[in-house]
Design a protein around this motif. Structure first.
Motif, short mmCIF file in Angstrom:
data_model
loop_
_atom_site.label_atom_id
_atom_site.label_comp_id
_atom_site.label_asym_id
_atom_site.label_seq_id
_atom_site.Cartn_x
_atom_site.Cartn_y
_atom_site.Cartn_z
N GLN A 31 0.87 -1.18 0.00
CA GLN A 31 0.00 0.00 0.00
C GLN A 31 0.90 1.22 0.00
O GLN A 31 1.97 1.20 0.60
N HIS A 32 0.44 2.28 -0.67
CA HIS A 32 1.16 3.55 -0.54
C HIS A 32 0.62 4.23 0.72
O HIS A 32 -0.40 4.91 0.70
N PHE A 33 1.32 3.97 1.80
CA PHE A 33 0.82 4.36 3.12
C PHE A 33 2.03 4.60 4.04
O PHE A 33 2.66 3.65 4.50
N ALA A 34 2.35 5.87 4.22
CA ALA A 34 3.54 6.20 5.02
C ALA A 34 3.18 6.22 6.50
O ALA A 34 2.35 7.02 6.92
N GLU A 35 3.78 5.35 7.26
CA GLU A 35 3.45 5.23 8.68
C GLU A 35 4.64 4.65 9.44
O GLU A 35 5.02 3.50 9.21
N ALA A 36 5.20 5.42 10.34
CA ALA A 36 6.35 4.92 11.11
C ALA A 36 5.91 3.78 12.05
O ALA A 36 6.75 3.00 12.50
N SER A 37 4.62 3.69 12.33
CA SER A 37 4.15 2.60 13.22
C SER A 37 4.41 1.25 12.57
O SER A 37 4.65 0.27 13.24
N MET A 38 4.31 1.20 11.24
CA MET A 38 4.79 0.09 10.42
C MET A 38 4.04 -1.23 10.58
O MET A 38 4.35 -2.21 9.92
N PHE A 39 3.02 -1.30 11.43
CA PHE A 39 2.23 -2.53 11.54
C PHE A 39 0.74 -2.22 11.34
O PHE A 39 0.26 -1.17 11.79
N ASP A 40 0.03 -3.15 10.72
CA ASP A 40 -1.37 -2.91 10.36
C ASP A 40 -2.27 -2.66 11.56
O ASP A 40 -3.27 -1.96 11.46
N ASP A 41 -1.91 -3.21 12.73
CA ASP A 41 -2.78 -3.04 13.90
C ASP A 41 -2.54 -1.70 14.61
O ASP A 41 -3.22 -1.39 15.57
N LEU A 42 -1.58 -0.94 14.12
CA LEU A 42 -1.25 0.33 14.79
C LEU A 42 -1.67 1.55 13.97
O LEU A 42 -1.35 2.67 14.33
N VAL A 43 -2.36 1.30 12.87
CA VAL A 43 -2.75 2.43 12.01
C VAL A 43 -4.27 2.45 11.82
O VAL A 43 -4.95 1.49 12.20
N ASN A 44 -4.77 3.51 11.20
CA ASN A 44 -6.21 3.62 10.92
C ASN A 44 -6.59 2.57 9.87
O ASN A 44 -6.18 2.66 8.71
N GLU A 45 -7.37 1.57 10.30
CA GLU A 45 -7.64 0.43 9.43
C GLU A 45 -8.44 0.81 8.19
O GLU A 45 -8.23 0.28 7.10
N CYS A 46 -9.34 1.75 8.38
CA CYS A 46 -10.19 2.18 7.26
C CYS A 46 -9.32 2.81 6.15
O CYS A 46 -9.45 2.47 4.96
N GLU A 47 -8.42 3.70 6.56
CA GLU A 47 -7.53 4.34 5.57
C GLU A 47 -6.60 3.30 4.94
O GLU A 47 -6.33 3.33 3.75
N LEU A 48 -6.12 2.38 5.78
CA LEU A 48 -5.21 1.35 5.28
C LEU A 48 -5.88 0.49 4.21
O LEU A 48 -5.32 0.23 3.14
N MET A 49 -7.12 0.09 4.48
CA MET A 49 -7.82 -0.77 3.52
C MET A 49 -8.15 -0.03 2.23
O MET A 49 -8.09 -0.61 1.15
N PHE A 50 -8.45 1.24 2.35
CA PHE A 50 -8.71 2.04 1.15
C PHE A 50 -7.46 2.09 0.28
O PHE A 50 -7.51 1.83 -0.94
N GLU A 51 -6.32 2.35 0.91
CA GLU A 51 -5.07 2.43 0.15
C GLU A 51 -4.65 1.07 -0.40
O GLU A 51 -4.04 0.98 -1.46
N THR A 52 -4.99 0.01 0.32
CA THR A 52 -4.65 -1.34 -0.14
C THR A 52 -5.41 -1.69 -1.41
O THR A 52 -4.85 -2.23 -2.37
N GLU A 53 -6.70 -1.35 -1.43
CA GLU A 53 -7.50 -1.65 -2.63
C GLU A 53 -7.08 -0.76 -3.80
O GLU A 53 -6.98 -1.22 -4.94
N LYS A 54 -6.81 0.51 -3.49
CA LYS A 54 -6.38 1.43 -4.56
C LYS A 54 -5.06 0.94 -5.17
O LYS A 54 -4.90 0.95 -6.40
N TYR A 55 -4.17 0.45 -4.32
CA TYR A 55 -2.89 -0.07 -4.78
C TYR A 55 -3.11 -1.30 -5.67
O TYR A 55 -2.54 -1.42 -6.76
N PHE A 56 -3.95 -2.20 -5.19
CA PHE A 56 -4.24 -3.41 -5.98
C PHE A 56 -4.83 -3.04 -7.34
O PHE A 56 -4.39 -3.54 -8.39
N ALA A 57 -5.84 -2.16 -7.31
CA ALA A 57 -6.54 -1.80 -8.55
C ALA A 57 -5.58 -1.20 -9.57
O ALA A 57 -5.63 -1.52 -10.76
N ASN A 58 -4.71 -0.34 -9.10
CA ASN A 58 -3.85 0.41 -10.02
C ASN A 58 -2.57 -0.33 -10.40
O ASN A 58 -1.96 -0.02 -11.41
N ILE A 59 -2.15 -1.29 -9.60
CA ILE A 59 -0.85 -1.91 -9.85
C ILE A 59 -0.94 -3.40 -10.19
O ILE A 59 -0.29 -3.88 -11.10
N ILE A 60 -1.75 -4.13 -9.45
CA ILE A 60 -1.77 -5.59 -9.63
C ILE A 60 -2.91 -6.04 -10.55
O ILE A 60 -2.79 -7.02 -11.27
#
Ligand code: FEO
Length: 396
Positions: A168-197
């Motif tokens: 995901q294009h998601f800059a976060e020093a926390s670096m683990f999925d359980d330490l970040v905003n899950e909603c934003e993370l999932m949005f960026e994950t799908e956007k990444y998949f759609a545009n790249i994979i």
């Protein structure tokens, strides 16, 4: 800066909070991104991937604080794209004999990009590199999303280094999925998949099924961009299964641009028709000149239906539509329905061309192109509503 992943594995990459565009201007990155490099420190020390060229010096200065560079025994290049291999070129000036483990295709791509005859060790699916106390197994994953792409799995630690996959294009020093905003993370994950994979979904689905068959114990998935998956591993695997199998949503994405408002009026009439269908099909509407291109592609990717409209200009269509068509027609179009519409002054040929191009790239195009000469009147807008309704009803 290093981030401990396990006592034997550290993250040694670069977080770029400022990044707003990727692949030139192709993809927007509102949450920045990171270039993840990982260092395994065992009896043998292994560096997995590096960072983008502009950060090479910073990366090396940082890496020197973590390990004496001469003590790096092996480098693994999972993927030769410069956002991961750029700093390798700089690093190889300091440790020029270090073996680089990559696929045969990866070695060719690295030679093509950096013109150096480094000490390449080409690996195949299932090959194993011993780190002393652990084993690193290579998993080739061609076209996820480049021909050279591979992943590697560190057995005892249960870590899959997946490169771009699951990124995901998601800059976060926390670096683990359980330490970040899950909603934003999932949005960026799908956007990444759609545009790249997603253009290579079928190959990705096959590879993911193959990995599932391997029954690997996955304690963490460490991608090459964004945060590490440790809490939502099952969830991300399920989502990738859904996305690569092209399980589409009951959604229509309308993509248009307009010169004097006629095409916009038709687009809006089409939305009214979709709403009138009353069968639960949702719609999203984007004026290409005003919406974010990567968001448009994400919507097109997840939709069962796509409707594209443009005004005619001279002998062609608007350049904004021509640009987005390039991306829309490069997605995996399996099971997607599409339609085209537009307004013209004296020649409808270019508007017809939208429908033809959608059809030629694999979309199921059943409705004739909806065209209006000059500006639509009330009757034509009613017909546009019928067009939208008919398209929505055809999806379910
Ligand atoms: Fe993140 Fe395909 O490079």
């Amino acid at each position: 800066m290093k981030i401990e992943i396990t006592p034997k594995v550290n993250w040694v990459g670069k977080i770029d909070y400022e990044l707003r565009n990727f692949h030139g201007d192709q993809i927007t990155t509102q949450h920045g991104s990171s270039y993840n490099s990982y260092l395994i420190q065992d009896e043998k020390n292994v560096l997995i991937d590096a960072v983008y060229t502009p950060f090479a010096e910073e990366f090396i200065a940082n890496l020197k604080k973590v390990i004496d560079l001469q003590k790096i025994d092996f480098i693994v290049v999972n993927h030769s794209e410069p956002d991961h291999s750029g700093a390798i070129a700089k690093l190889m000036e300091i440790i020029p004999d270090t073996p680089i483990y990559c696929t045969a295709t990866g070695a060719k791509a690295l030679k093509g990009q950096y013109h150096k005859n480094w000490n390449f060790v080409t690996v195949k699916n299932g090959d194993i590199l011993s780190t002393g106390g652990d084993e690193l197994m290579f998993i080739e994953a061609p076209m996820m999303h480049w021909p050279d792409t591979m992943m590697c799995y560190l057995k005892n630690e249960g870590i899959l280094f997946s490169n771009d996959v699951f990124g995901q294009h998601f800059a976060e020093a926390s670096m683990f999925d359980d330490l970040v905003n899950e909603c934003e993370l999932m949005f960026e994950t799908e956007k990444y998949f759609a545009n790249i994979i997603s253009p290579f979904s079928k190959k990705a689905a096959k590879k993911l099924a193959e990995i599932e068959q391997m029954n690997l114990e996955l304690k963490m998935i460490c991608p090459a961009h964004g945060v590490i998956w440790r809490k939502n591993i099952e969830k991300i695997l399920e989502l990738y299964k859904k996305w690569t199998n092209l399980e589409l949503e009951n959604q229509i994405t309308i993509v248009y641009d307009t010169m004097y408002g006629s095409t916009r009026k038709i687009a809006e009439a089409i939305t009214r028709g979709i709403a009138q269908a009353g069968n639960g099909v949702k719609f999203v509407i984007h004026n290409v000149s005003k919406s974010d291109g990567s968001d448009i592609i994400t919507d097109v990717f997840r939709s069962k239906g796509v409707i594209v409209g443009s005004s005619a200009i001279n002998n062609g269509i608007l350049n904004s539509i021509a640009g987005i068509m390039e991306e829309i027609t490069n997605l995996d179009t399996t099971n997607k329905k599409a339609a085209a519409f537009g307004s013209y002054g004296w020649s409808p040929k270019a508007i017809d061309g939208i429908g033809e191009r959608l059809k030629n790239s694999g979309y199921i195009v059943e409705l004739p192109v909806f065209k209006v000469q000059w500006a639509p009147d009330e009757e034509q807008l009613n017909k546009a509503e019928s067009f939208g309704r008919e398209f929505a009803l055809s999806l379910l």
